[in-house]
Design an enzyme around this catalytic site. Structure first.
Site, PDB file in Angstrom:
ATOM      1  N   HIS A 223      -8.071  -4.123  -2.663  1.00 15.95           N
ATOM      2  CA  HIS A 223      -6.835  -3.509  -2.184  1.00 15.95           C
ATOM      3  C   HIS A 223      -6.398  -4.207  -0.893  1.00 15.95           C
ATOM      4  O   HIS A 223      -7.215  -4.664  -0.108  1.00 15.95           O
ATOM      5  CB  HIS A 223      -7.081  -2.022  -1.916  1.00 15.95           C
ATOM      6  CG  HIS A 223      -5.830  -1.248  -1.633  1.00 15.95           C
ATOM      7  ND1 HIS A 223      -4.976  -0.838  -2.615  1.00 15.95           N
ATOM      8  CD2 HIS A 223      -5.287  -0.821  -0.459  1.00 15.95           C
ATOM      9  CE1 HIS A 223      -3.971  -0.177  -2.083  1.00 15.95           C
ATOM     10  NE2 HIS A 223      -4.131  -0.164  -0.765  1.00 15.95           N
TER      11      HIS A 223
ATOM     12  N   CYS B  83       0.844  -1.194   0.000  1.00 13.67           N
ATOM     13  CA  CYS B  83       0.000   0.000   0.000  1.00 13.67           C
ATOM     14  C   CYS B  83       0.887   1.255   0.000  1.00 13.67           C
ATOM     15  O   CYS B  83       1.644   1.462  -0.947  1.00 13.67           O
ATOM     16  CB  CYS B  83      -0.936  -0.066   1.203  1.00 13.67           C
ATOM     17  SG  CYS B  83      -2.114   1.284   1.376  1.00 13.67           S
TER      18      CYS B  83
ATOM     19  N   ASP C 191      -9.428  -3.763  -6.975  1.00 12.55           N
ATOM     20  CA  ASP C 191      -8.944  -2.684  -6.114  1.00 12.55           C
ATOM     21  C   ASP C 191      -9.743  -1.415  -6.407  1.00 12.55           C
ATOM     22  O   ASP C 191      -9.740  -0.917  -7.534  1.00 12.55           O
ATOM     23  CB  ASP C 191      -7.454  -2.460  -6.387  1.00 12.55           C
ATOM     24  CG  ASP C 191      -6.801  -1.545  -5.364  1.00 12.55           C
ATOM     25  OD1 ASP C 191      -7.480  -0.645  -4.846  1.00 12.55           O
ATOM     26  OD2 ASP C 191      -5.603  -1.736  -5.092  1.00 12.55           O
TER      27      ASP C 191
END
Length: 295
Positions: free
Chosen positions: A232, A152, A200
């Site tokens: 995600h 991330c 995502d």
């Protein structure tokens, strides 16, 4: 009309109270979560603005070993990163998971946004320079085989740090994105791995495709894998990895990539997942993209 004004007034009051509550929750969470990073780390590394706390996992075999800098998500350093660092060390790497938020760690989204948006990129780069230098000075580390990987926020940071430090031997990006000048990618010397989720809501696949294309045009050895139907941050802690499925497959791709690039072992990559990709970018996804991928 008077009733409408009254209703709108109440709505405004509720929204105002909610905003104030969110703002006040950030320092409150900082107080409640004080000491989280100290509990998770086991070393301090000299840094440009004082000691950098980090967790270090080492192989059980004698060195010297390649090394991996593992960068946490926007939450800050948390137990799932410690688990992944420990698991990766068993493959023969010295793994360092530094605290790039200088003591901040949370499970609360407003504070995560605050952490990312108030941490200067230059500060992060300088701290990672210190971590990289600390690794190269260790006698049990192969100084020319240090990779940077992240998740991330950490995925984005890994890419940006590789652009900052061409001595990085390999880069692993787990669902992270950054807007970079395609020409700047030509300075990357090591291979780049990208792991993304087809569902995502934060990172449009068009951006993934553009980054992969720009890397290839820049003659960077590139391997991108999109896992269909995965959101995600789909690679969680070690328990989710060991359970198999997409998290386990993605972790296996990473291990194969690192063995090939850092250990020099000829590897056979697993069959990449196939399936439909149905991406729906949400408002939260747009905000997440702005704060996590907006440097």
């Amino acid at each position: 009309m008077q009733r409408l004004r009254r209703v709108l007034g109440w709505i405004g009051l509720v929204i105002g109270i909610a905003i104030v509550g969110v703002i006040l929750s950030i320092p409150l969470d900082a107080v409640i979560g004080s000491g989280r990073v100290e509990e998770l780390t086991n070393v301090t590394i000299p840094g440009p603005a004082g000691p950098i706390r980090a967790f270090v996992a080492e192989p059980s075999t004698p060195g010297p070993h390649p090394a991996v800098i593992m960068i946490h998500e926007w939450w800050g350093l948390r137990p799932d990163i410690i688990e992944k660092a420990t698991a990766l060390a068993a493959d023969g790497y010295v793994v360092v998971a530094p605290d790039t938020f200088r003591g901040a760690s949370t499970t609360w989204i407003p504070r995560a946004i605050y952490q990312v948006s108030t941490t200067p990129p230059e500060q992060v780069q300088a701290d990672l320079d210190a971590v990289f230098a600390w690794l190269t000075a260790r006698p049990d580390v192969l100084a020319d085989r240090i990779a940077v990987i992240g998740f991330c926020y950490g995925g984005r940071t890994s890419l940006l740090y590789t652009l900052h430090n061409p001595a990085v031997a390999a880069t692993g990006i787990f669902y992270g994105m950054a807007e970079v000048d395609p020409e700047a990618l030509r300075q990357i010397r090591g291979p780049v791995l990208g792991i993304f989720g087809g569902a995502d809501a934060s990172i449009p696949l068009s951006e993934v495709e553009r980054l992969e294309r720009d890397l290839r045009v820049a003659a960077v050895t590139t391997r991108f894998v999109v896992f269909p139907d995965q959101p995600h941050a789909f690679v969680g802690g070690i328990d989710s990895i060991n359970a198999g499925g997409a998290p386990g497959e993605a972790w296996h791709v990473l291990r194969t990539f690192l063995a090939e690039t850092l250990l020099g072992r000829s590897q056979s990559y697993p069959r990449f997942p196939q399936g439909s990709v149905a991406q729906h970018v949400t408002l939260f996804g747009v905000l997440h993209h702005r704060f996590v991928c907006g440097w």
